[in-house]
Design a protein around this motif. Structure first.
Motif, PDB file in Angstrom:
ATOM      1  N   PRO A  27       0.831  -1.213   0.000  1.00 34.03           N
ATOM      2  CA  PRO A  27       0.000   0.000   0.000  1.00 34.03           C
ATOM      3  C   PRO A  27       0.860   1.256   0.000  1.00 34.03           C
ATOM      4  O   PRO A  27       2.045   1.214   0.321  1.00 34.03           O
ATOM      5  CB  PRO A  27      -0.810  -0.133   1.293  1.00 34.03           C
ATOM      6  N   ARG A  28       0.264   2.379  -0.364  1.00 34.20           N
ATOM      7  CA  ARG A  28       0.912   3.691  -0.379  1.00 34.20           C
ATOM      8  C   ARG A  28       2.085   3.733  -1.365  1.00 34.20           C
ATOM      9  O   ARG A  28       3.064   4.415  -1.159  1.00 34.20           O
ATOM     10  CB  ARG A  28       1.402   4.101   1.022  1.00 34.20           C
ATOM     11  N   SER A  29       1.958   2.985  -2.456  1.00 33.91           N
ATOM     12  CA  SER A  29       3.043   2.925  -3.439  1.00 33.91           C
ATOM     13  C   SER A  29       2.628   3.408  -4.814  1.00 33.91           C
ATOM     14  O   SER A  29       3.343   3.203  -5.790  1.00 33.91           O
ATOM     15  CB  SER A  29       3.572   1.488  -3.538  1.00 33.91           C
ATOM     16  N   GLY A  30       1.464   4.032  -4.906  1.00 32.65           N
ATOM     17  CA  GLY A  30       1.018   4.583  -6.185  1.00 32.65           C
ATOM     18  C   GLY A  30       0.206   3.630  -7.030  1.00 32.65           C
ATOM     19  O   GLY A  30      -0.026   3.901  -8.210  1.00 32.65           O
ATOM     20  N   SER A  31      -0.255   2.517  -6.446  1.00 33.57           N
ATOM     21  CA  SER A  31      -0.972   1.541  -7.265  1.00 33.57           C
ATOM     22  C   SER A  31      -2.348   2.041  -7.696  1.00 33.57           C
ATOM     23  O   SER A  31      -2.835   1.660  -8.767  1.00 33.57           O
ATOM     24  CB  SER A  31      -1.102   0.210  -6.523  1.00 33.57           C
ATOM     25  N   THR A  32      -2.988   2.890  -6.894  1.00 35.93           N
ATOM     26  CA  THR A  32      -4.287   3.433  -7.316  1.00 35.93           C
ATOM     27  C   THR A  32      -4.107   4.340  -8.525  1.00 35.93           C
ATOM     28  O   THR A  32      -4.876   4.266  -9.488  1.00 35.93           O
ATOM     29  CB  THR A  32      -4.969   4.196  -6.168  1.00 35.93           C
ATOM     30  N   LEU A  33      -3.087   5.199  -8.487  1.00 36.46           N
ATOM     31  CA  LEU A  33      -2.812   6.045  -9.656  1.00 36.46           C
ATOM     32  C   LEU A  33      -2.550   5.187 -10.887  1.00 36.46           C
ATOM     33  O   LEU A  33      -3.106   5.444 -11.961  1.00 36.46           O
ATOM     34  CB  LEU A  33      -1.608   6.945  -9.378  1.00 36.46           C
ATOM     35  N   ARG A  62       8.325   1.550  -5.053  1.00 34.87           N
ATOM     36  CA  ARG A  62       8.467   2.938  -4.603  1.00 34.87           C
ATOM     37  C   ARG A  62       9.544   2.967  -3.528  1.00 34.87           C
ATOM     38  O   ARG A  62       9.691   2.004  -2.775  1.00 34.87           O
ATOM     39  CB  ARG A  62       7.139   3.471  -4.044  1.00 34.87           C
ATOM     40  N   HIS A  63      10.294   4.048  -3.475  1.00 37.69           N
ATOM     41  CA  HIS A  63      11.318   4.168  -2.435  1.00 37.69           C
ATOM     42  C   HIS A  63      10.658   3.903  -1.080  1.00 37.69           C
ATOM     43  O   HIS A  63       9.567   4.407  -0.800  1.00 37.69           O
ATOM     44  CB  HIS A  63      11.937   5.566  -2.455  1.00 37.69           C
ATOM     45  N   PRO A  64      11.290   3.094  -0.226  1.00 38.05           N
ATOM     46  CA  PRO A  64      10.637   2.761   1.046  1.00 38.05           C
ATOM     47  C   PRO A  64      10.233   3.975   1.858  1.00 38.05           C
ATOM     48  O   PRO A  64       9.166   3.976   2.497  1.00 38.05           O
ATOM     49  CB  PRO A  64      11.693   1.920   1.782  1.00 38.05           C
ATOM     50  N   LEU A  65      11.048   5.040   1.836  1.00 38.36           N
ATOM     51  CA  LEU A  65      10.693   6.219   2.626  1.00 38.36           C
ATOM     52  C   LEU A  65       9.564   7.013   1.988  1.00 38.36           C
ATOM     53  O   LEU A  65       8.825   7.707   2.678  1.00 38.36           O
ATOM     54  CB  LEU A  65      11.930   7.092   2.842  1.00 38.36           C
ATOM     55  N   GLY A  66       9.399   6.916   0.679  1.00 36.89           N
ATOM     56  CA  GLY A  66       8.232   7.516   0.044  1.00 36.89           C
ATOM     57  C   GLY A  66       6.965   6.830   0.490  1.00 36.89           C
ATOM     58  O   GLY A  66       5.964   7.476   0.814  1.00 36.89           O
ATOM     59  N   MET A  67       7.015   5.493   0.546  1.00 36.65           N
ATOM     60  CA  MET A  67       5.865   4.725   1.015  1.00 36.65           C
ATOM     61  C   MET A  67       5.604   4.997   2.491  1.00 36.65           C
ATOM     62  O   MET A  67       4.460   5.207   2.908  1.00 36.65           O
ATOM     63  CB  MET A  67       6.122   3.234   0.766  1.00 36.65           C
ATOM     64  N   ILE A  68       6.668   5.030   3.296  1.00 38.91           N
ATOM     65  CA  ILE A  68       6.523   5.244   4.736  1.00 38.91           C
ATOM     66  C   ILE A  68       5.925   6.619   5.015  1.00 38.91           C
ATOM     67  O   ILE A  68       5.015   6.764   5.846  1.00 38.91           O
ATOM     68  CB  ILE A  68       7.876   5.076   5.449  1.00 38.91           C
ATOM     69  N   ARG A  69       6.431   7.643   4.339  1.00 38.82           N
ATOM     70  CA  ARG A  69       5.906   8.998   4.536  1.00 38.82           C
ATOM     71  C   ARG A  69       4.425   9.071   4.168  1.00 38.82           C
ATOM     72  O   ARG A  69       3.614   9.654   4.899  1.00 38.82           O
ATOM     73  CB  ARG A  69       6.708  10.006   3.710  1.00 38.82           C
ATOM     74  N   ALA A  74       4.930   0.479   8.686  1.00 37.15           N
ATOM     75  CA  ALA A  74       5.043   0.806   7.268  1.00 37.15           C
ATOM     76  C   ALA A  74       6.299   0.190   6.668  1.00 37.15           C
ATOM     77  O   ALA A  74       6.256  -0.404   5.585  1.00 37.15           O
ATOM     78  CB  ALA A  74       5.047   2.321   7.084  1.00 37.15           C
ATOM     79  N   GLU A  75       7.421   0.316   7.358  1.00 38.31           N
ATOM     80  CA  GLU A  75       8.672  -0.241   6.835  1.00 38.31           C
ATOM     81  C   GLU A  75       8.614  -1.762   6.772  1.00 38.31           C
ATOM     82  O   GLU A  75       9.064  -2.376   5.795  1.00 38.31           O
ATOM     83  CB  GLU A  75       9.862   0.207   7.684  1.00 38.31           C
ATOM     84  N   LEU A  76       8.067  -2.395   7.796  1.00 36.56           N
ATOM     85  CA  LEU A  76       7.943  -3.845   7.801  1.00 36.56           C
ATOM     86  C   LEU A  76       7.031  -4.331   6.675  1.00 36.56           C
ATOM     87  O   LEU A  76       7.293  -5.371   6.054  1.00 36.56           O
ATOM     88  CB  LEU A  76       7.415  -4.320   9.156  1.00 36.56           C
ATOM     89  N   THR A  77       5.961  -3.584   6.418  1.00 40.02           N
ATOM     90  CA  THR A  77       5.062  -3.935   5.320  1.00 40.02           C
ATOM     91  C   THR A  77       5.794  -3.828   3.985  1.00 40.02           C
ATOM     92  O   THR A  77       5.694  -4.711   3.127  1.00 40.02           O
ATOM     93  CB  THR A  77       3.825  -3.026   5.328  1.00 40.02           C
ATOM     94  N   TRP A  78       6.534  -2.723   3.804  1.00 37.71           N
ATOM     95  CA  TRP A  78       7.297  -2.537   2.554  1.00 37.71           C
ATOM     96  C   TRP A  78       8.299  -3.669   2.374  1.00 37.71           C
ATOM     97  O   TRP A  78       8.399  -4.268   1.292  1.00 37.71           O
ATOM     98  CB  TRP A  78       8.030  -1.191   2.589  1.00 37.71           C
ATOM     99  N   ALA A 129       5.675  14.260  -5.971  1.00 36.36           N
ATOM    100  CA  ALA A 129       5.393  13.126  -5.096  1.00 36.36           C
ATOM    101  C   ALA A 129       6.545  12.125  -5.059  1.00 36.36           C
ATOM    102  O   ALA A 129       6.655  11.347  -4.113  1.00 36.36           O
ATOM    103  CB  ALA A 129       4.113  12.429  -5.552  1.00 36.36           C
ATOM    104  N   ALA A 130       7.403  12.154  -6.079  1.00 39.61           N
ATOM    105  CA  ALA A 130       8.503  11.192  -6.135  1.00 39.61           C
ATOM    106  C   ALA A 130       9.555  11.446  -5.072  1.00 39.61           C
ATOM    107  O   ALA A 130      10.208  10.506  -4.603  1.00 39.61           O
ATOM    108  CB  ALA A 130       9.147  11.231  -7.519  1.00 39.61           C
TER     109      ALA A 130
END
Length: 434
Positions: free
Chosen positions: A158-164, A285-292, A317-321, A408-409
Protein backbone atom coordinates in the motif's frame (compact mmCIF):
# COMPACT_ATOMS: atom_id res chain seq x y z
CA UNK A 1 -19.98 33.87 -10.62
CA UNK A 2 -19.96 31.89 -7.39
CA UNK A 3 -19.98 34.11 -4.32
CA UNK A 4 -18.12 33.01 -1.21
CA UNK A 5 -21.35 33.34 0.76
CA UNK A 6 -23.25 30.95 -1.55
CA UNK A 7 -20.39 28.46 -1.58
CA UNK A 8 -20.19 28.72 2.21
CA UNK A 9 -23.80 27.65 2.58
CA UNK A 10 -23.27 24.72 0.23
CA UNK A 11 -20.15 23.62 2.09
CA UNK A 12 -22.02 23.84 5.39
CA UNK A 13 -24.75 21.67 3.89
CA UNK A 14 -22.23 19.07 2.76
CA UNK A 15 -20.57 19.03 6.20
CA UNK A 16 -23.95 18.71 7.89
CA UNK A 17 -24.80 15.70 5.73
CA UNK A 18 -21.45 14.04 6.42
CA UNK A 19 -21.71 14.51 10.17
CA UNK A 20 -25.44 13.86 10.53
CA UNK A 21 -24.88 10.81 12.72
CA UNK A 22 -21.96 12.26 14.66
CA UNK A 23 -22.18 13.28 18.29
CA UNK A 24 -21.24 16.91 17.60
CA UNK A 25 -22.79 19.79 19.53
CA UNK A 26 -21.87 23.28 18.32
CA UNK A 27 -23.48 26.35 19.83
CA UNK A 28 -25.19 28.13 16.97
CA UNK A 29 -24.49 25.26 14.58
CA UNK A 30 -21.87 25.09 11.83
CA UNK A 31 -20.74 28.53 10.66
CA UNK A 32 -17.94 30.21 8.68
CA UNK A 33 -15.47 30.06 11.59
CA UNK A 34 -16.19 26.43 12.48
CA UNK A 35 -13.00 24.37 12.17
CA UNK A 36 -12.96 20.86 10.78
CA UNK A 37 -10.61 19.26 13.30
CA UNK A 38 -10.85 21.47 16.38
CA UNK A 39 -14.62 21.88 16.40
CA UNK A 40 -15.98 18.89 14.49
CA UNK A 41 -13.24 16.27 14.96
CA UNK A 42 -12.38 15.48 11.35
CA UNK A 43 -9.82 12.77 10.54
CA UNK A 44 -7.99 12.32 7.21
CA UNK A 45 -10.71 10.10 5.78
CA UNK A 46 -13.34 12.73 6.61
CA UNK A 47 -11.44 15.43 4.71
CA UNK A 48 -11.33 13.19 1.66
CA UNK A 49 -15.04 12.43 1.88
CA UNK A 50 -15.69 16.17 2.18
CA UNK A 51 -13.54 16.87 -0.90
CA UNK A 52 -15.33 14.21 -2.93
CA UNK A 53 -18.76 15.47 -1.84
CA UNK A 54 -17.96 19.09 -2.73
CA UNK A 55 -16.58 18.11 -6.13
CA UNK A 56 -19.67 15.98 -6.67
CA UNK A 57 -21.93 18.90 -5.80
CA UNK A 58 -20.20 21.17 -8.35
CA UNK A 59 -19.42 18.34 -10.81
CA UNK A 60 -15.83 19.45 -11.31
CA UNK A 61 -12.33 18.61 -10.11
CA UNK A 62 -10.92 21.35 -7.88
CA UNK A 63 -7.48 20.09 -6.84
CA UNK A 64 -7.79 20.30 -3.05
CA UNK A 65 -4.16 19.29 -2.59
CA UNK A 66 -3.21 22.99 -2.82
CA UNK A 67 -5.52 23.78 0.12
CA UNK A 68 -4.69 20.80 2.30
CA UNK A 69 -0.91 20.92 1.93
CA UNK A 70 1.49 23.75 2.76
CA UNK A 71 5.27 23.48 2.50
CA UNK A 72 5.12 19.75 1.95
CA UNK A 73 3.00 18.93 5.01
CA UNK A 74 -0.72 18.75 5.65
CA UNK A 75 -2.32 21.77 7.32
CA UNK A 76 -3.24 21.43 10.98
CA UNK A 77 -6.85 22.59 10.52
CA UNK A 78 -9.23 24.44 8.19
CA UNK A 79 -12.32 26.57 8.75
CA UNK A 80 -15.51 26.57 6.70
CA UNK A 81 -14.61 30.06 5.48
CA UNK A 82 -11.18 28.92 4.24
CA UNK A 83 -12.71 26.01 2.37
CA UNK A 84 -15.42 28.20 0.84
CA UNK A 85 -12.93 30.85 -0.28
CA UNK A 86 -10.79 28.18 -1.93
CA UNK A 87 -13.74 26.55 -3.71
CA UNK A 88 -15.14 29.90 -4.91
CA UNK A 89 -11.71 30.91 -6.18
CA UNK A 90 -11.32 27.67 -8.12
CA UNK A 91 -14.82 27.84 -9.57
CA UNK A 92 -14.42 31.46 -10.64
CA UNK A 93 -10.96 30.95 -12.09
CA UNK A 94 -9.40 33.50 -9.77
CA UNK A 95 -7.41 30.83 -7.95
CA UNK A 96 -5.53 28.84 -10.58
CA UNK A 97 -3.95 25.49 -9.81
CA UNK A 98 -0.50 26.13 -8.38
CA UNK A 99 2.51 24.60 -10.06
CA UNK A 100 4.17 22.02 -7.79
CA UNK A 101 7.00 23.57 -5.81
CA UNK A 102 10.28 21.74 -6.50
CA UNK A 103 11.81 19.82 -3.62
CA UNK A 104 15.41 20.79 -3.01
CA UNK A 105 18.02 18.07 -3.42
CA UNK A 106 19.66 19.34 -0.23
CA UNK A 107 17.03 18.15 2.20
CA UNK A 108 18.83 19.59 5.21
CA UNK A 109 16.78 22.76 4.67
CA UNK A 110 13.97 21.21 6.68
CA UNK A 111 14.66 21.61 10.37
CA UNK A 112 12.31 18.80 11.42
CA UNK A 113 13.84 16.23 9.09
CA UNK A 114 14.33 12.93 10.87
CA UNK A 115 17.95 11.88 10.52
CA UNK A 116 18.28 9.34 13.33
CA UNK A 117 16.08 7.16 15.50
CA UNK A 118 16.65 5.16 18.70
CA UNK A 119 17.88 1.63 18.08
CA UNK A 120 14.70 0.38 19.76
CA UNK A 121 12.66 1.83 16.86
CA UNK A 122 14.86 0.45 14.07
CA UNK A 123 13.55 -2.43 11.96
CA UNK A 124 15.59 -5.56 12.65
CA UNK A 125 15.47 -9.21 11.52
CA UNK A 126 13.81 -10.05 14.84
CA UNK A 127 11.03 -7.51 14.25
CA UNK A 128 10.61 -8.75 10.70
CA UNK A 129 10.18 -12.30 11.98
CA UNK A 130 7.61 -11.10 14.54
CA UNK A 131 5.74 -9.17 11.85
CA UNK A 132 5.68 -12.16 9.52
CA UNK A 133 4.37 -14.30 12.37
CA UNK A 134 1.51 -11.82 12.84
CA UNK A 135 0.26 -12.39 9.30
CA UNK A 136 -2.79 -14.61 9.31
CA UNK A 137 -2.04 -17.82 7.45
CA UNK A 138 -4.24 -18.97 4.58
CA UNK A 139 -4.96 -22.51 3.42
CA UNK A 140 -5.38 -21.86 -0.27
CA UNK A 141 -6.38 -24.75 -2.48
CA UNK A 142 -6.88 -25.48 -6.17
CA UNK A 143 -10.49 -26.25 -7.03
CA UNK A 144 -9.35 -28.48 -9.88
CA UNK A 145 -11.04 -26.49 -12.66
CA UNK A 146 -9.17 -25.33 -15.79
CA UNK A 147 -7.08 -22.20 -15.52
CA UNK A 148 -8.70 -18.82 -16.17
CA UNK A 149 -7.63 -16.73 -19.18
CA UNK A 150 -4.62 -14.42 -18.80
CA UNK A 151 -4.91 -11.42 -16.48
CA UNK A 152 -2.59 -8.61 -15.41
CA UNK A 153 -1.67 -8.28 -11.74
CA UNK A 154 -0.15 -5.11 -10.25
CA UNK A 155 1.96 -6.10 -7.26
CA UNK A 156 2.91 -3.48 -4.68
CA UNK A 157 2.52 -2.71 -0.98
CA UNK A 158 0.00 0.00 0.00
CA UNK A 159 0.91 3.69 -0.38
CA UNK A 160 3.04 2.92 -3.44
CA UNK A 161 1.02 4.58 -6.19
CA UNK A 162 -0.97 1.54 -7.26
CA UNK A 163 -4.29 3.43 -7.32
CA UNK A 164 -2.81 6.04 -9.66
CA UNK A 165 -1.42 3.30 -11.91
CA UNK A 166 -4.73 1.43 -11.81
CA UNK A 167 -6.64 4.53 -12.92
CA UNK A 168 -4.07 5.17 -15.66
CA UNK A 169 -4.48 1.61 -16.93
CA UNK A 170 -8.26 1.97 -16.82
CA UNK A 171 -7.89 4.67 -19.49
CA UNK A 172 -6.88 2.00 -22.03
CA UNK A 173 -9.52 0.59 -24.37
CA UNK A 174 -7.75 -2.78 -24.12
CA UNK A 175 -7.70 -3.10 -20.33
CA UNK A 176 -10.44 -3.56 -17.73
CA UNK A 177 -9.01 -2.22 -14.47
CA UNK A 178 -11.62 -2.11 -11.69
CA UNK A 179 -10.99 -1.03 -8.09
CA UNK A 180 -9.33 -3.49 -5.70
CA UNK A 181 -10.96 -6.92 -5.98
CA UNK A 182 -9.63 -8.67 -2.85
CA UNK A 183 -10.23 -12.14 -4.24
CA UNK A 184 -6.96 -14.10 -4.24
CA UNK A 185 -6.54 -14.53 -0.44
CA UNK A 186 -9.80 -16.49 -0.19
CA UNK A 187 -10.92 -19.85 -1.54
CA UNK A 188 -14.59 -18.90 -1.80
CA UNK A 189 -16.80 -15.84 -1.94
CA UNK A 190 -18.39 -16.86 1.35
CA UNK A 191 -14.98 -17.02 3.02
CA UNK A 192 -14.16 -13.60 1.58
CA UNK A 193 -17.42 -12.13 2.92
CA UNK A 194 -16.74 -13.45 6.40
CA UNK A 195 -13.18 -12.11 6.43
CA UNK A 196 -13.99 -8.61 5.17
CA UNK A 197 -17.32 -7.86 6.84
CA UNK A 198 -15.77 -5.91 9.73
CA UNK A 199 -16.32 -2.20 10.31
CA UNK A 200 -12.91 -1.18 8.93
CA UNK A 201 -12.78 -3.61 6.00
CA UNK A 202 -16.36 -3.79 4.73
CA UNK A 203 -15.62 -1.25 1.97
CA UNK A 204 -13.08 -3.69 0.50
CA UNK A 205 -16.01 -5.84 -0.65
CA UNK A 206 -17.17 -3.15 -3.07
CA UNK A 207 -14.51 -3.60 -5.76
CA UNK A 208 -16.28 -6.63 -7.21
CA UNK A 209 -19.63 -4.83 -7.08
CA UNK A 210 -18.25 -1.82 -8.96
CA UNK A 211 -16.64 -4.11 -11.53
CA UNK A 212 -19.96 -5.80 -12.27
CA UNK A 213 -21.71 -2.44 -12.54
CA UNK A 214 -19.22 -1.39 -15.21
CA UNK A 215 -19.26 -4.70 -17.07
CA UNK A 216 -23.04 -5.05 -17.32
CA UNK A 217 -24.36 -1.51 -16.85
CA UNK A 218 -26.08 -2.61 -13.64
CA UNK A 219 -27.33 -0.41 -10.86
CA UNK A 220 -25.69 -0.94 -7.42
CA UNK A 221 -28.63 -2.97 -6.12
CA UNK A 222 -28.45 -5.48 -8.99
CA UNK A 223 -24.67 -5.84 -8.73
CA UNK A 224 -24.84 -6.31 -4.97
CA UNK A 225 -27.60 -8.90 -5.31
CA UNK A 226 -25.47 -10.86 -7.79
CA UNK A 227 -22.43 -10.82 -5.49
CA UNK A 228 -24.63 -11.81 -2.54
CA UNK A 229 -25.85 -14.86 -4.46
CA UNK A 230 -22.25 -15.84 -5.26
CA UNK A 231 -21.47 -15.51 -1.55
CA UNK A 232 -24.50 -17.51 -0.51
CA UNK A 233 -23.57 -20.25 -3.02
CA UNK A 234 -20.00 -20.14 -1.69
CA UNK A 235 -18.72 -19.85 -5.25
CA UNK A 236 -14.97 -20.25 -5.58
CA UNK A 237 -13.10 -16.98 -6.08
CA UNK A 238 -11.43 -18.59 -9.09
CA UNK A 239 -14.86 -19.04 -10.66
CA UNK A 240 -15.79 -15.46 -9.79
CA UNK A 241 -12.69 -14.22 -11.61
CA UNK A 242 -13.95 -16.15 -14.63
CA UNK A 243 -17.31 -14.38 -14.37
CA UNK A 244 -15.48 -11.06 -14.59
CA UNK A 245 -13.43 -12.21 -17.58
CA UNK A 246 -16.23 -13.74 -19.66
CA UNK A 247 -17.87 -10.42 -20.70
CA UNK A 248 -14.45 -9.15 -21.83
CA UNK A 249 -14.49 -11.85 -24.57
CA UNK A 250 -10.72 -11.81 -24.83
CA UNK A 251 -10.83 -8.27 -26.22
CA UNK A 252 -9.76 -6.70 -22.93
CA UNK A 253 -7.33 -7.89 -20.29
CA UNK A 254 -8.53 -7.96 -16.68
CA UNK A 255 -6.30 -5.96 -14.30
CA UNK A 256 -6.25 -6.75 -10.59
CA UNK A 257 -4.37 -4.38 -8.32
CA UNK A 258 -4.92 -5.32 -4.69
CA UNK A 259 -2.00 -4.35 -2.39
CA UNK A 260 -2.83 -6.95 0.25
CA UNK A 261 -1.79 -9.80 -2.07
CA UNK A 262 1.92 -9.13 -1.59
CA UNK A 263 1.80 -9.63 2.17
CA UNK A 264 1.82 -13.43 1.71
CA UNK A 265 3.95 -15.23 -0.87
CA UNK A 266 1.45 -18.12 -0.97
CA UNK A 267 -1.20 -15.72 -2.27
CA UNK A 268 1.16 -14.68 -5.07
CA UNK A 269 1.84 -18.32 -5.97
CA UNK A 270 -1.88 -18.80 -6.50
CA UNK A 271 -1.82 -16.50 -9.52
CA UNK A 272 0.22 -19.00 -11.56
CA UNK A 273 -2.03 -21.79 -10.31
CA UNK A 274 -5.32 -20.17 -11.32
CA UNK A 275 -4.45 -18.20 -14.49
CA UNK A 276 -3.00 -19.09 -17.85
CA UNK A 277 0.18 -17.08 -18.59
CA UNK A 278 -0.67 -14.13 -16.29
CA UNK A 279 1.29 -10.89 -16.56
CA UNK A 280 2.81 -9.05 -13.61
CA UNK A 281 3.74 -5.43 -13.00
CA UNK A 282 6.01 -5.15 -9.96
CA UNK A 283 5.39 -1.53 -8.93
CA UNK A 284 8.10 -0.26 -6.60
CA UNK A 285 8.47 2.94 -4.60
CA UNK A 286 11.32 4.17 -2.44
CA UNK A 287 10.64 2.76 1.05
CA UNK A 288 10.69 6.22 2.63
CA UNK A 289 8.23 7.52 0.04
CA UNK A 290 5.87 4.73 1.01
CA UNK A 291 6.52 5.24 4.74
CA UNK A 292 5.91 9.00 4.54
CA UNK A 293 2.67 8.48 2.63
CA UNK A 294 1.53 5.88 5.16
CA UNK A 295 2.25 8.14 8.14
CA UNK A 296 0.74 11.32 6.73
CA UNK A 297 -2.45 9.55 5.70
CA UNK A 298 -3.12 8.84 9.39
CA UNK A 299 -5.60 6.18 8.32
CA UNK A 300 -3.73 3.40 10.15
CA UNK A 301 -5.60 0.77 8.16
CA UNK A 302 -3.94 -2.61 8.52
CA UNK A 303 -4.31 -5.14 5.75
CA UNK A 304 -6.99 -7.73 6.44
CA UNK A 305 -4.38 -10.51 6.71
CA UNK A 306 -2.28 -8.73 9.34
CA UNK A 307 -3.30 -9.40 12.91
CA UNK A 308 -2.76 -6.80 15.61
CA UNK A 309 0.92 -6.29 16.41
CA UNK A 310 2.76 -3.91 18.71
CA UNK A 311 4.58 -1.75 16.16
CA UNK A 312 4.62 2.01 15.72
CA UNK A 313 3.21 3.39 12.47
CA UNK A 314 6.64 4.01 10.93
CA UNK A 315 7.87 0.53 11.93
CA UNK A 316 4.69 -1.04 10.57
CA UNK A 317 5.04 0.81 7.27
CA UNK A 318 8.67 -0.24 6.83
CA UNK A 319 7.94 -3.84 7.80
CA UNK A 320 5.06 -3.94 5.32
CA UNK A 321 7.30 -2.54 2.55
CA UNK A 322 10.11 -4.98 3.33
CA UNK A 323 7.87 -8.03 3.56
CA UNK A 324 6.04 -7.09 0.38
CA UNK A 325 9.22 -6.61 -1.63
CA UNK A 326 10.82 -9.82 -0.36
CA UNK A 327 7.67 -11.78 -1.23
CA UNK A 328 7.28 -10.19 -4.65
CA UNK A 329 10.90 -10.75 -5.61
CA UNK A 330 10.65 -14.38 -4.46
CA UNK A 331 7.50 -14.93 -6.54
CA UNK A 332 9.09 -13.27 -9.57
CA UNK A 333 11.92 -15.80 -9.59
CA UNK A 334 9.43 -18.44 -10.76
CA UNK A 335 7.90 -16.34 -13.57
CA UNK A 336 9.37 -16.11 -17.10
CA UNK A 337 11.01 -12.73 -17.76
CA UNK A 338 8.63 -11.90 -20.62
CA UNK A 339 5.69 -11.94 -18.20
CA UNK A 340 7.28 -9.79 -15.50
CA UNK A 341 7.84 -6.02 -15.57
CA UNK A 342 9.35 -3.99 -12.74
CA UNK A 343 8.60 -0.29 -12.87
CA UNK A 344 9.17 2.51 -10.39
CA UNK A 345 6.42 4.82 -9.14
CA UNK A 346 8.93 7.65 -9.36
CA UNK A 347 9.29 7.09 -13.11
CA UNK A 348 5.51 7.07 -13.57
CA UNK A 349 4.99 10.47 -11.94
CA UNK A 350 8.13 12.07 -13.41
CA UNK A 351 7.88 10.70 -16.94
CA UNK A 352 4.38 9.24 -17.35
CA UNK A 353 4.37 8.94 -21.15
CA UNK A 354 7.56 6.87 -21.32
CA UNK A 355 6.49 4.72 -18.37
CA UNK A 356 3.06 3.94 -19.77
CA UNK A 357 4.48 3.25 -23.23
CA UNK A 358 6.77 0.71 -21.56
CA UNK A 359 3.81 -0.93 -19.82
CA UNK A 360 1.75 -1.02 -23.03
CA UNK A 361 4.61 -2.62 -24.93
CA UNK A 362 4.95 -5.21 -22.18
CA UNK A 363 1.21 -5.99 -22.21
CA UNK A 364 1.05 -6.05 -26.00
CA UNK A 365 -1.52 -3.26 -26.25
CA UNK A 366 -1.40 0.11 -28.04
CA UNK A 367 -0.41 3.24 -26.14
CA UNK A 368 -3.29 5.72 -25.86
CA UNK A 369 -2.85 9.39 -24.93
CA UNK A 370 -5.90 9.28 -22.68
CA UNK A 371 -4.09 6.97 -20.29
CA UNK A 372 -1.83 9.70 -18.87
CA UNK A 373 -4.82 11.92 -18.07
CA UNK A 374 -6.17 9.93 -15.12
CA UNK A 375 -8.49 12.71 -13.93
CA UNK A 376 -10.53 12.59 -17.12
CA UNK A 377 -13.30 10.12 -18.04
CA UNK A 378 -13.69 9.28 -14.37
CA UNK A 379 -16.69 6.99 -14.85
CA UNK A 380 -14.81 4.73 -17.25
CA UNK A 381 -11.96 4.57 -14.75
CA UNK A 382 -14.28 3.58 -11.89
CA UNK A 383 -13.08 6.14 -9.34
CA UNK A 384 -16.60 6.81 -8.06
CA UNK A 385 -17.07 3.80 -5.83
CA UNK A 386 -20.42 2.01 -5.67
CA UNK A 387 -22.60 4.54 -3.85
CA UNK A 388 -20.16 7.50 -3.89
CA UNK A 389 -16.50 8.18 -4.57
CA UNK A 390 -15.62 8.35 -0.88
CA UNK A 391 -16.25 4.58 -0.73
CA UNK A 392 -13.86 3.72 -3.56
CA UNK A 393 -11.84 0.60 -2.83
CA UNK A 394 -8.36 2.05 -3.12
CA UNK A 395 -6.37 5.12 -2.11
CA UNK A 396 -8.95 7.85 -1.49
CA UNK A 397 -6.18 10.47 -1.52
CA UNK A 398 -6.30 10.10 -5.31
CA UNK A 399 -9.27 12.46 -5.14
CA UNK A 400 -7.23 15.29 -3.60
CA UNK A 401 -5.32 15.83 -6.84
CA UNK A 402 -6.26 16.87 -10.34
CA UNK A 403 -3.06 15.96 -12.21
CA UNK A 404 -0.03 13.68 -11.95
CA UNK A 405 2.45 15.46 -9.67
CA UNK A 406 6.19 14.71 -10.07
CA UNK A 407 6.88 16.26 -6.65
CA UNK A 408 5.39 13.13 -5.10
CA UNK A 409 8.50 11.19 -6.13
CA UNK A 410 10.88 13.04 -3.81
CA UNK A 411 8.80 14.88 -1.24
CA UNK A 412 9.80 12.37 1.46
CA UNK A 413 13.34 13.81 1.37
CA UNK A 414 12.06 16.84 3.24
CA UNK A 415 11.19 14.67 6.22
CA UNK A 416 13.45 11.62 6.37
CA UNK A 417 17.04 10.52 5.93
CA UNK A 418 17.75 7.03 4.61
CA UNK A 419 19.80 6.47 7.77
CA UNK A 420 16.60 5.66 9.69
CA UNK A 421 15.96 2.52 7.62
CA UNK A 422 16.94 -0.93 8.80
CA UNK A 423 19.87 -2.70 7.15
CA UNK A 424 17.62 -5.26 5.40
CA UNK A 425 15.38 -2.53 4.03
CA UNK A 426 18.34 -0.60 2.62
CA UNK A 427 19.71 -3.76 1.04
CA UNK A 428 16.42 -4.65 -0.66
CA UNK A 429 15.88 -1.05 -1.76
CA UNK A 430 19.32 -1.00 -3.38
CA UNK A 431 18.55 -4.22 -5.24
CA UNK A 432 15.42 -2.53 -6.64
CA UNK A 433 17.38 0.42 -7.95
CA UNK A 434 17.11 2.89 -5.05
Amino acid sequence: MHTVENVEQRVIGVISDLTEDWDVELEGGIGPQTTMIGDIGFASIDFIQLVVAIEGAYKTKLGFQDLLMKNGAYVEDLSVAQIAEFVAGRLNGSLPVAAPAPVAANTAVVATRLTSIPESERVTPEKLAKFRASIATRKLRDDGTPKNPPALFVLSPPRSGSTLLRVILAGSSKLFAPPELHLLPYNTMGERLKALSGEHTEHLLDGTVRALMQLHGWEPEAARAFVSKCEADDMSTKAFYNLLQQPLKGEKLLVDKTPSYVIDVDILKRIEQDFDRPLYIHLTRHPLGMIRSYEESKLQRLMPMVQEASFGSRELAELTWLTAQQNTVAAGQHVPADRWLQIQYEDIVCNPSASIEKICSFAGIPYEDAMINPYQEMDQRMTDGVDNASKMSGDLKFHLHNAINPDAAVRWKQFYSEDILGAQTREVAASLGY
